[in-house]
Write a protein that holds these residues in place. Structure first.
Motif, PDB file in Angstrom:
ATOM      1  N   VAL A 184       0.820  -1.219   0.000  1.00  0.00           N
ATOM      2  CA  VAL A 184       0.000   0.000   0.000  1.00  0.00           C
ATOM      3  C   VAL A 184       0.854   1.269   0.000  1.00  0.00           C
ATOM      4  O   VAL A 184       0.408   2.319  -0.488  1.00  0.00           O
ATOM      5  N   TYR A 185       2.066   1.188   0.526  1.00  0.00           N
ATOM      6  CA  TYR A 185       2.933   2.370   0.574  1.00  0.00           C
ATOM      7  C   TYR A 185       3.447   2.723  -0.827  1.00  0.00           C
ATOM      8  O   TYR A 185       3.405   3.878  -1.248  1.00  0.00           O
ATOM      9  N   SER A 186       3.919   1.725  -1.549  1.00  0.00           N
ATOM     10  CA  SER A 186       4.408   1.971  -2.915  1.00  0.00           C
ATOM     11  C   SER A 186       3.265   2.364  -3.837  1.00  0.00           C
ATOM     12  O   SER A 186       3.435   3.210  -4.728  1.00  0.00           O
ATOM     13  N   LEU A 187       2.099   1.771  -3.638  1.00  0.00           N
ATOM     14  CA  LEU A 187       0.924   2.151  -4.439  1.00  0.00           C
ATOM     15  C   LEU A 187       0.591   3.625  -4.237  1.00  0.00           C
ATOM     16  O   LEU A 187       0.283   4.346  -5.194  1.00  0.00           O
ATOM     17  N   SER A 188       0.650   4.079  -3.000  1.00  0.00           N
ATOM     18  CA  SER A 188       0.322   5.477  -2.678  1.00  0.00           C
ATOM     19  C   SER A 188       1.299   6.444  -3.344  1.00  0.00           C
ATOM     20  O   SER A 188       0.908   7.530  -3.779  1.00  0.00           O
ATOM     21  N   ILE A 189       2.563   6.027  -3.432  1.00  0.00           N
ATOM     22  CA  ILE A 189       3.577   6.852  -4.088  1.00  0.00           C
ATOM     23  C   ILE A 189       3.381   6.835  -5.605  1.00  0.00           C
ATOM     24  O   ILE A 189       3.367   7.876  -6.264  1.00  0.00           O
ATOM     25  N   ALA A 190       3.224   5.640  -6.171  1.00  0.00           N
ATOM     26  CA  ALA A 190       3.141   5.494  -7.631  1.00  0.00           C
ATOM     27  C   ALA A 190       1.925   6.222  -8.205  1.00  0.00           C
ATOM     28  O   ALA A 190       1.994   6.793  -9.291  1.00  0.00           O
ATOM     29  N   ARG A 191       0.815   6.192  -7.467  1.00  0.00           N
ATOM     30  CA  ARG A 191      -0.378   6.891  -7.975  1.00  0.00           C
ATOM     31  C   ARG A 191      -0.093   8.377  -8.124  1.00  0.00           C
ATOM     32  O   ARG A 191      -0.481   9.002  -9.110  1.00  0.00           O
ATOM     33  N   GLN A 192       0.586   8.948  -7.142  1.00  0.00           N
ATOM     34  CA  GLN A 192       0.898  10.373  -7.213  1.00  0.00           C
ATOM     35  C   GLN A 192       1.969  10.669  -8.260  1.00  0.00           C
ATOM     36  O   GLN A 192       1.918  11.686  -8.944  1.00  0.00           O
ATOM     37  N   GLU A 193       2.923   9.770  -8.391  1.00  0.00           N
ATOM     38  CA  GLU A 193       4.045  10.014  -9.292  1.00  0.00           C
ATOM     39  C   GLU A 193       3.660   9.929 -10.766  1.00  0.00           C
ATOM     40  O   GLU A 193       4.079  10.758 -11.565  1.00  0.00           O
ATOM     41  N   SER A 194       2.902   8.907 -11.142  1.00  0.00           N
ATOM     42  CA  SER A 194       2.700   8.659 -12.574  1.00  0.00           C
ATOM     43  C   SER A 194       1.285   8.267 -12.978  1.00  0.00           C
ATOM     44  O   SER A 194       1.027   8.061 -14.165  1.00  0.00           O
ATOM     45  N   LEU A 195       0.374   8.119 -12.008  1.00  0.00           N
ATOM     46  CA  LEU A 195      -0.945   7.543 -12.276  1.00  0.00           C
ATOM     47  C   LEU A 195      -0.790   6.187 -12.976  1.00  0.00           C
ATOM     48  O   LEU A 195      -1.575   5.816 -13.838  1.00  0.00           O
ATOM     49  N   PHE A 196       0.296   5.489 -12.608  1.00  0.00           N
ATOM     50  CA  PHE A 196       0.577   4.127 -13.088  1.00  0.00           C
ATOM     51  C   PHE A 196       0.849   4.062 -14.595  1.00  0.00           C
ATOM     52  O   PHE A 196       0.544   3.073 -15.249  1.00  0.00           O
ATOM     53  N   GLU A 197       1.485   5.118 -15.097  1.00  0.00           N
ATOM     54  CA  GLU A 197       1.915   5.138 -16.500  1.00  0.00           C
ATOM     55  C   GLU A 197       3.301   4.492 -16.579  1.00  0.00           C
ATOM     56  O   GLU A 197       4.293   5.072 -16.122  1.00  0.00           O
ATOM     57  N   LYS A 198       3.376   3.312 -17.170  1.00  0.00           N
ATOM     58  CA  LYS A 198       4.635   2.543 -17.197  1.00  0.00           C
ATOM     59  C   LYS A 198       5.765   3.292 -17.901  1.00  0.00           C
ATOM     60  O   LYS A 198       6.923   3.202 -17.504  1.00  0.00           O
TER      61      LYS A 198
END
Length: 553
Positions: free
Chosen positions: A398-412
């Motif tokens: 959940v911690y990495s998910l919270s960061i990744a959503r803010q960083e890229s909206l999960f754009e690979k």
């Protein structure tokens, strides 16, 4: 009369609800045309009037005769527009073709080679100064320095030449040379003062150029950005210049009041907060200082979660995932036939379209399409999964998910202007550092575009920061602004032991606006991810006793 109005209203509602859906029959017609490669028939072209418009136009423009293509409406996609322009040119409609070439040339740099080849020897109509300025700016921003310099060569007599050359040099990493050209350009382009403020090393010089900018005719957006930047720079470092800059920022009341509130708190003058307009930030600082107590209702934000934690989640976790069903028969038909590339081109905002994007792994688009319906979570519980998706590579982290959503909206394939890469936006230098720690040999920056590598590196980094700083908001601040800045903030203030401490630390002692906002957003992300995929308590970073103490005071 009232009955007539009701009937009109019902017809309107029915029209809207139908327009949100793709009819099953249209989806089937489309699928049959795909199987038969029949993209030019009247039946297929009629689908252009449905939500399948973009893909119909793209398939038709690349497959049909020049006569058919030349009569197609323009799609949004520049590649489709290019095909229509080519067709128009070939059948002799050169003026119409030129209009489309000009439009594409103005809106994107990605098809320049094709357009210039198609217009070989006759490019003057494309090279209008306003268009070239935009193209230079866009190329430089994306660090396509060669392309920027190519177009600059056609602007040597333009008043914006020096300014755009300075910006290109800045993006090429030549800061001193860039500063020299911004100085030369400042007489004609006052926005130059913004960059001179940023590039100057000494604080008095920064203020000198900031004052010039604020008194100039430069665009408000530049003045606003400069105000936040300069006030962050001077706060705690030079209060004399800070107060002068604060006076200049009065033209932006929200900025002025927020930084004045920070100043009062830092100088133990919390009572003065009562005199300021009651923005959410000011109220939070008042409560954190013990000046006043507020009821934090109606929002799920950083302050509400800390000062008045919700007793239960918005909806039950089971109801979220039980409702993850495509009920729109047309979208379902496309999805069952593995036509996610078609779904990705459907732009109409609707809960079901957002869900279809999510199921196809188009997480970023799904989030954007779901946002307008955020207040209807009770009606569409599945939107929570769409708004807070969990790509399989993250498992239940959940911690990495919270960061990744803010960083890229999960754009690979995300690549930021500063060079950060992938899902968790890792800088190449940070990647090299983590590679050594993880003993990954022959690491290359391009490896960060691999989602598993990116997650592994980003997860390692955020969990390391968590071990050091204990509280997720502090770890998030370290992830965004660097751990040394968080260490300094804790040294100046203290380690936060209550929600109020954390609010004061973040609002007053974290130096940059970007990082302060990042902390707030990622903490809200953690609340949702914790409740959807975690234990449900990861966001509860303080003990019950501390939360209770926060509410009582």
């Amino acid at each position: 009369m009232n009955k007539l109005l009701i009937i009109i209203f019902l017809i309107f509602v029915l029209f809207i609800s139908q327009s949100q859906a793709i009819e099953k029959e249209y989806a089937r017609k489309f699928i049959n045309s795909l199987k038969n490669k029949d993209f030019c028939s009247k039946t297929f072209l009629e689908l252009e009037k449905t939500d399948l418009r973009e893909v119909v136009l793209l398939l038709s423009s690349s497959s049909c005769s020049k006569e058919v293509v030349s009569n197609l409406p323009l799609p949004k996609n520049p590649y489709g527009k290019l095909e229509i322009a080519k067709a128009l040119k070939e059948i002799g409609s050169e003026e119409k073709a030129k209009e489309i070439y000009s439009e594409i040339f103005k809106e994107t740099n990605s098809l320049d080679e094709d357009i210039l080849t198609e217009n070989s020897g006759k490019i003057e109509y494309l090279f209008k100064p306003k268009v070239l300025r935009r193209k230079v700016w866009r190329a430089a921003k994306n660090r396509e320095i060669g392309k920027a310099l190519f177009y600059l060569d056609y602007l040597k007599d333009d008043p914006f030449y020096g300014y755009l050359l300075a910006y290109t040099l800045l993006k090429a990493g030549k800061r001193e040379l860039s500063k020299k050209f911004f100085k030369m350009a400042s007489d004609t382009v006052p926005e130059s003062f913004f960059f001179l403020t940023y590039l100057s090393k000494e604080y008095p010089e920064k203020f000198f150029y900031y004052e010039k900018l604020m008194k100039s005719s430069a665009r408000k957006s530049f003045k606003r950005l400069a105000s936040v930047y300069i006030l962050d720079k001077f706060f705690m470092n030079d209060f004399g210049l800070f107060r002068k800059a604060l006076e200049l920022s009065r033209v932006f009341p929200d900025i002025y009041n927020y930084y004045l509130a920070r100043y009062y708190v830092f100088n133990f003058q919390c009572e003065k907060l009562k005199k300021l307009p009651q923005s959410r930030e000011v109220r939070a600082l008042e409560e954190a200082c013990g000046v006043k107590h507020f009821k934090w209702k109606g929002k799920t934000d950083f302050y509400s979660l800390l000062l008045s934690p919700p007793k239960k989640f918005l909806v039950g976790r089971k109801s979220v995932f039980r409702s993850l069903k495509l009920r729109n028969k047309g979208l379902l038909e496309l999805y069952k036939n593995n036509l996610c590339y078609v779904i990705s081109l459907i732009d109409r905002p609707s809960p079901q379209n957002a869900l279809a994007q999510y199921l196809c792994g188009n997480y970023k688009k799904g989030i954007k399409l779901a946002l307008p319906f955020r207040k209807k979570i009770n009606k569409y519980p599945y939107l929570l999964a769409v708004l807070y998706p969990k790509p399989s590579v993250f498992e239940n982290d959940v911690y990495s998910l919270s960061i990744a959503r803010q960083e890229s909206l999960f754009e690979k394939r995300a690549l930021s202007r500063s060079g950060a890469i992938g899902l968790m936006q890792i800088m190449p230098k940070t990647g090299k550092y983590i590679a050594k720690k993880l003993k990954v040999s022959s690491f290359k920056s391009s490896d960060l575009f691999d989602e598993e590598t990116n997650y592994r590196f980003g997860s390692y980094y955020i969990h390391n920061l968590l071990r050091e700083f204990k509280l997720f908001p502090l770890a998030a601040a370290g992830y965004n602004g660097g751990p040394s800045r968080v260490r300094r903030a804790i040294k100046l203030f203290k380690f936060p032991k209550t929600p109020k401490d954390l609010i004061l630390l973040n609002e007053v002692f974290i130096p940059f606006s970007e990082t302060r906002n990042y902390v707030k957003r990622t903490y809200v992300n953690l609340y949702f991810y914790s409740n959807l995929y975690g234990k449900g308590n990861e966001w509860k970073i303080f003990s019950r006793h501390q939360q209770k103490d926060s509410r009582e005071h």
